[in-house]
Design an enzyme around this catalytic site. Structure first.
Site, PDB file in Angstrom:
ATOM      1  CB  SER A   1      23.289  11.533  30.298  1.00 54.31           C
ATOM      2  OG  SER A   1      23.588  11.986  31.600  1.00 54.31           O
TER       3      SER A   1
ATOM      4  CB  CYS B   1      28.632  14.743  37.336  1.00 52.03           C
ATOM      5  SG  CYS B   1      26.884  14.421  37.213  1.00 52.03           S
TER       6      CYS B   1
HETATM    7  C1  LIG Z   1      20.756  14.588  36.555  1.00 52.93           C
HETATM    8  C2  LIG Z   1      20.718  15.509  35.416  1.00 52.93           C
HETATM    9  C3  LIG Z   1      20.993  15.072  34.112  1.00 52.93           C
HETATM   10  C4  LIG Z   1      21.447  13.663  33.820  1.00 52.93           C
HETATM   11  O1  LIG Z   1      20.429  12.721  34.046  1.00 52.93           O
HETATM   12  P1  LIG Z   1      20.850  11.167  34.213  1.00 52.93           P
HETATM   13  O2  LIG Z   1      19.527  10.449  34.253  1.00 52.93           O
HETATM   14  O3  LIG Z   1      21.580  11.083  35.514  1.00 52.93           O
HETATM   15  O4  LIG Z   1      21.658  10.799  33.047  1.00 52.93           O
HETATM   16  C5  LIG Z   1      20.912  15.974  33.081  1.00 52.93           C
HETATM   17  N1  LIG Z   1      20.567  17.257  33.304  1.00 52.93           N
HETATM   18  C6  LIG Z   1      20.293  17.713  34.543  1.00 52.93           C
HETATM   19  C7  LIG Z   1      19.893  19.133  34.715  1.00 52.93           C
HETATM   20  C8  LIG Z   1      20.355  16.857  35.637  1.00 52.93           C
HETATM   21  O5  LIG Z   1      20.098  17.342  36.850  1.00 52.93           O
END
Ligand SMILES: *Cc1c(COP(=O)(O)O)cnc(C)c1O
Length: 395
Positions: A71, A324
């Protein structure tokens, strides 16, 4: 038997990552910015981890910026593209309607700051078309961001083609490769991207750590002011155990990628073949242009949340889409972007397989899912209505 089939949400820590992290937590307590011996040892581990991550992506170590996860990397990429564009008076961004919320909400934030954002539609096969990107480009376009692998349906996007046409127009290009890195070959040179996001916990590394690849000559926007860490682009003492664990996990995933891809793809094919035999089921996303492990299906007349709870009770950990948004009653924005109607987009099942899953586990899923689907249909007034032909079938 309990089967973990939710690897797109997160993955278990690999033994290599656990070993590297344990040793680091126990022995390597120094601050990489300190001049003394423990500090310098920590600095060496940090440099090695950066070199490992870079090598796995075909990047130079100086192009890797560690972050707190996918993120943060996505936010940093969008804010970087926006800030560099704004300096030249370019305040238009292009992304797609089915990105992860880290990208979509960062884009919304930029809209509130006065940027215009085009959210491209996705075709019903879950693939973005390069010609749609080309048609949306404007003289004031600062950045295009298109994900490499979609996290809900697993489709692979034509990122190299899109990056090429952006480069020809002098437009920066970012890809969210969080679902791709460690699962399929990802080479920043071959892809021709300017920025790329990844997250450790999606490839058997720890949570709370990720990285942004930022091509040499591009300076990422600072989101966290502080010390001179990450070449002055992200303040704060480095999360060394997590960084070291992520590097070990990525090295491991890269070394075993070919065999893991073959194994996981075979399991996925068995899942698709078996589950699409359930009457009135539908596979979401292109049949073959997809990452090895992710399968997303809709079952007519079924409510997604109850399906998940029953599957959990019967020993299958799955998801209705993105971790999420599950838990909320909103339909999946990804399935809506594909053009599925609301009531269908609400009833999806995502199964995401990892290298440690076995054929016996797939057999368990193939036994349990049809049982639960027919049990729930037996109780569903919607299904009764559909069976009675009072409403048109959607498949
Ligand atoms: C999980 C995910 C994120 C976020 O990653 P985090 O490490 O959980 O913040 C962003 N983009 C995609 C495509 C994801 O699958």
């Amino acid at each position: 038997m309990y089967v973990y089939a939710d690897h797109a949400a997160t993955t278990p820590l690999s033994p290599a990552a656990l070993a590297a992290m344990t040793a680091c937590l126990r022995d390597d307590y120094g601050n990489p910015s300190s001049l003394h011996t423990p500090g310098q040892h920590a600095r060496e581990l940090l440099d090695q981890a950066r070199a490992t991550v870079a090598a796995c992506l075909g990047a130079a170590p100086g192009e890797i910026y560690f972050t707190s996860g996918g993120s943060e990397a996505d936010n940093q990429a969008l804010l970087t593209g926006a800030a560099l564009g704004a300096k030249k008076g370019k305040k238009h961004l292009i992304t797609t309607a089915f990105e992860h919320h880290a990208v979509l909400h960062a884009a919304k934030h930029l809209e509130r700051q006065g940027f215009a954002v085009t959210y491209l539609d996705v075709h019903d096969d879950g693939i973005v078309r390069p010609e749609d990107v080309a048609a949306a480009l404007r003289p004031d376009t600062a950045l295009v961001s298109v994900m490499l692998v979609n996290n809900e349906i697993g489709t692979i996007q034509p990122v190299a083609e899109i990056a090429r046409l952006c480069r020809e127009q002098g437009v920066l290009f970012h890809t969210d490769a969080v679902q791709a890195v460690g699962h399929i070959p990802v080479d920043v040179q071959a892809l021709g991207v300017d920025m790329l996001s990844l997250a450790g916990h999606k490839f058997h590394g720890p949570k709370g750590v990720g990285a942004l690849y930022c091509r040499k000559g591009l300076r990422p926007e600072i989101l966290i002011e502080g010390g001179a860490q990450e070449r002055g682009r992200r303040g704060g003492t480095e999360n060394l155990p997590a960084i070291v664990g992520m590097a070990a996990a990525l090295q491991d995933a890269t070394a075993t990628m070919e065999q893991d891809m073959a194994h996981v793809t075979a399991l996925r094919e068995a899942l698709i073949d078996g589950l699409t035999q359930i009457p009135h089921s539908r596979l979401n996303g292109h049949r073959t242009q997809r990452c090895p492990g992710t399968v997303n299906l809709c079952f007519e007349g079924i409510e997604g949340e109850s399906l998940l709870l029953w599957l959990d009770a019967k020993g299958v950990a799955a998801s209705s889409g993105s971790a999420c948004t599950s838990g909320s009653l909103d339909p999946s924005h990804v399935l809506l972007a594909l053009g599925l109607p609301h009531e269908i987009a609400h009833g999806s099942l995502r199964l995401s397989i990892g290298a440690e899953n076995t054929e016996a586990e797939i057999a368990h899923i193939l036994k349990v899912v049809p049982e639960v689907v027919s049990y729930l249909r037996g109780m569903s007034p919607v299904w009764e209505a559909l069976e009675a032909g009072r409403q048109p079938h959607w498949i």
